[in-house]
Design a protein around this motif. Structure first.
Motif, mmCIF file in Angstrom:
data_model
loop_
_atom_site.group_PDB
_atom_site.id
_atom_site.type_symbol
_atom_site.label_atom_id
_atom_site.label_comp_id
_atom_site.label_asym_id
_atom_site.label_seq_id
_atom_site.Cartn_x
_atom_site.Cartn_y
_atom_site.Cartn_z
ATOM 1 N N ARG A 93 11.915 18.071 1.224
ATOM 2 C CA ARG A 93 11.362 16.843 1.114
ATOM 3 C C ARG A 93 11.975 15.745 1.440
ATOM 4 N N ARG A 94 11.052 14.972 1.660
ATOM 5 C CA ARG A 94 11.638 13.356 2.292
ATOM 6 C C ARG A 94 11.354 11.770 1.604
ATOM 7 N N GLY A 95 10.607 12.733 0.960
ATOM 8 C CA GLY A 95 10.047 11.046 -0.042
ATOM 9 C C GLY A 95 10.895 10.863 -0.824
ATOM 10 N N ILE A 96 10.564 9.208 -1.627
ATOM 11 C CA ILE A 96 11.298 8.757 -2.352
ATOM 12 C C ILE A 96 10.780 7.664 -2.374
ATOM 13 N N PRO A 97 10.170 7.290 -4.291
ATOM 14 C CA PRO A 97 9.044 6.384 -4.238
ATOM 15 C C PRO A 97 9.631 5.115 -4.065
ATOM 16 N N ARG A 145 0.921 -0.759 0.146
ATOM 17 C CA ARG A 145 0.184 -0.007 0.219
ATOM 18 C C ARG A 145 0.907 1.132 -0.228
ATOM 19 N N VAL A 146 2.315 0.929 0.344
ATOM 20 C CA VAL A 146 2.764 2.244 0.244
ATOM 21 C C VAL A 146 3.439 2.749 -1.037
ATOM 22 N N SER A 147 3.283 3.850 -1.586
ATOM 23 C CA SER A 147 3.749 4.566 -2.825
ATOM 24 C C SER A 147 5.444 5.203 -2.978
ATOM 25 N N GLU A 148 5.724 5.597 -1.436
ATOM 26 C CA GLU A 148 6.548 5.722 -1.301
ATOM 27 C C GLU A 148 7.311 5.619 0.405
ATOM 28 N N PHE A 149 8.241 5.790 0.445
ATOM 29 C CA PHE A 149 9.056 5.978 1.676
ATOM 30 C C PHE A 149 9.450 7.182 2.282
ATOM 31 N N LEU A 150 9.903 7.730 3.150
ATOM 32 C CA LEU A 150 9.860 8.894 3.836
ATOM 33 C C LEU A 150 11.925 8.384 4.520
ATOM 34 N N LEU A 151 12.105 9.241 3.561
ATOM 35 C CA LEU A 151 13.950 9.007 5.249
ATOM 36 C C LEU A 151 14.207 10.248 6.072
ATOM 37 N N LEU A 152 13.941 9.748 6.586
ATOM 38 C CA LEU A 152 14.431 10.795 7.971
ATOM 39 C C LEU A 152 15.507 11.413 8.011
ATOM 40 N N GLY A 153 16.667 10.984 7.485
ATOM 41 C CA GLY A 153 18.327 11.872 7.552
ATOM 42 C C GLY A 153 18.829 11.492 9.062
ATOM 43 N N PHE A 211 3.697 -3.657 2.592
ATOM 44 C CA PHE A 211 4.124 -2.277 3.417
ATOM 45 C C PHE A 211 3.032 -1.805 3.552
ATOM 46 N N CYS A 212 2.156 -1.861 4.376
ATOM 47 C CA CYS A 212 1.839 -1.577 5.177
ATOM 48 C C CYS A 212 1.111 0.606 5.168
ATOM 49 N N THR A 213 1.087 1.128 6.303
ATOM 50 C CA THR A 213 0.934 2.647 7.026
ATOM 51 C C THR A 213 2.259 2.764 7.408
ATOM 52 N N HIS A 214 2.319 2.232 7.574
ATOM 53 C CA HIS A 214 4.170 2.527 7.951
ATOM 54 C C HIS A 214 5.507 2.831 7.308
ATOM 55 N N ASN A 215 5.554 4.041 6.857
ATOM 56 C CA ASN A 215 6.278 4.317 5.604
ATOM 57 C C ASN A 215 7.916 5.214 5.675
ATOM 58 N N GLN A 216 8.405 5.873 7.085
ATOM 59 C CA GLN A 216 9.242 6.199 7.860
ATOM 60 C C GLN A 216 10.303 5.213 7.663
ATOM 61 N N VAL A 217 11.405 5.337 7.200
ATOM 62 C CA VAL A 217 12.902 5.096 7.297
ATOM 63 C C VAL A 217 13.602 5.814 8.352
ATOM 64 N N PRO A 218 14.187 5.262 9.884
ATOM 65 C CA PRO A 218 15.055 6.209 10.276
ATOM 66 C C PRO A 218 16.132 6.634 9.704
ATOM 67 N N HIS A 219 16.880 6.677 8.647
ATOM 68 C CA HIS A 219 17.824 6.624 7.789
ATOM 69 C C HIS A 219 18.038 8.057 6.736
ATOM 70 N N PHE A 220 19.231 7.984 5.885
ATOM 71 C CA PHE A 220 19.124 8.703 5.571
ATOM 72 C C PHE A 220 19.245 8.415 3.492
ATOM 73 N N PHE A 221 19.160 6.852 3.649
ATOM 74 C CA PHE A 221 19.164 6.652 1.817
ATOM 75 C C PHE A 221 18.402 4.829 2.605
ATOM 76 N N CYS A 222 17.906 4.007 1.768
ATOM 77 C CA CYS A 222 17.326 2.879 1.070
ATOM 78 C C CYS A 222 18.068 1.605 1.891
ATOM 79 N N ASP A 223 17.880 1.215 3.180
ATOM 80 C CA ASP A 223 19.124 -0.024 3.469
ATOM 81 C C ASP A 223 18.054 -0.931 3.616
ATOM 82 N N LEU A 224 18.719 -2.205 3.714
ATOM 83 C CA LEU A 224 17.718 -3.502 3.662
ATOM 84 C C LEU A 224 17.461 -4.079 5.413
#
Length: 313
Positions: A89-93, A8-16, A168-181
């Motif tokens: 912005r913080r979003g990444i598709p 359901r998640v179309s993008e993630f938010l990188l918290l930086g 991935f449901c409603t939680h899309n905040q990544v506590p990182h500055f990039f998409c790590d596994l």
């Protein structure tokens, strides 16, 4: 593939790295500076090796490849972070996040395998100097580089494909500055058991196997050097390995600290700091380590920089 349809998640938010606007401005300047230094330093290493015939040896062939991969490795994470800082912005598709993760894992794996190839080169040069020219041939060097790219590609593709089956449901905040596994697996709302098993087995191989190979190579190098009667001979032998050992310590020290330490000791802040070390700081320091500790490289860089523009071909 049912999990992929439930996403359901179309993008993630990188918290930086920081929520404070003033700190974010300072971080933008710092990371932009480090990124430019990384690109310039590694480019100079590559140009110096290409331009100087004295550096057309296996050791510098591997170093040129390592410099190229370091630029690619840093470019998978830093430009997106800088763009997010600049735009606010913080979003990444979703697709962009998976693509970033794939290339991050791929280039990290190539780095790991190349460092092992460089350790083998030093082992052959020090332990079997009379057979070095016939052992470490251009064909073998090309094969080792090709295997590094291929093996790392397979590992990255495996993790990326398996991640697409998760929802991935409603939680899309990544506590990182990039998409790590690792942080992405924590966000999934479907079963990640298979993914975690592969992280602990297949995913660990590009780190454990090369690191074991480096340890074996340097154990044999140390044994050979200790048999050298003169102190000057020992220093000369170890001096050819010093730069490589520094890079290995920086790269594997931070990787092992993040991915092989007990989960109870992990915090988002500690993992982020370690990630900054091996994604940004280490690739930036590599050119300085190899140039400052190597007289041949210093001479080649000096000749390259002192050339007049009209003579550069």
């Amino acid at each position: 593939m049912e999990g992929a349809n439930l996403t359901r998640v179309s993008e993630f938010l990188l918290l930086g790295l920081s929520e404070d606007p003033r700190q974010r401005r300072l971080l933008f300047i710092a990371f932009l500076s480090m990124y430019l230094v990384t690109g310039l330093g590694n480019l100079l290493i590559i140009l110096a090796i290409v331009a100087d015939p004295r550096l057309h040896t296996p050791m510098y062939f591997f170093l040129a490849n390592l410099a190229s991969v370091d630029v690619c490795f840093t470019s998978t994470t830093v430009p997106k972070m800088l763009a997010n800082h600049a735009s606010g912005r913080r979003g990444i598709p979703y697709s962009g996040c998976l693509t970033q993760m794939f290339f991050f894992i791929w280039f990290a794996g190539i780095d790991s395998f190349l460092l092992t190839a460089m350790a083998y080169d030093r082992y052959a040069a020090i332990c079997h100097p009379l057979h070095y020219a016939t052992t470490v041939t251009p064909r073998l060097c090309g094969l080792l580089v090709a295997l590094s790219w291929t093996a790392a590609f397979g590992n990255a593709l495996t993790h990326t494909v398996l991640l697409t089956r998760l929802s991935f449901c409603t939680h899309n905040q990544v506590p990182h500055f990039f998409c790590d596994l690792s942080p992405l697996l924590k966000l999934a709302c479907s079963d990640t058991f298979l993914n975690q098993v592969l992280v602990d087995t297949v995913g660990a191989l590009p780190i454990i196997v090369p690191f074991a190979g480096i340890l074996v190579s340097y154990t044999r190098i140390a044994a050979a050097v200790l048999r050298v009667p003169s102190a000057g001979g020992k220093r000369k032998a170890f001096s050819t390995c010093g730069s490589h050992l520094c890079v290995v310590s920086l790269f594997y020290g931070t990787l092992i600290g993040v991915y092989f330490s007990p989960m109870s000791s992990h915090t988002a802040q500690k993992d982020t700091v370690a990630a900054v070390m091996y994604t940004v700081v280490t690739p930036m320091l590599n050119p300085f380590i190899y140039s400052l500790r190597n007289s041949d490289m210093k001479g080649a860089l000096g000749a390259l920089i002192s050339r007049k523009p009209g003579f550069i071909k």
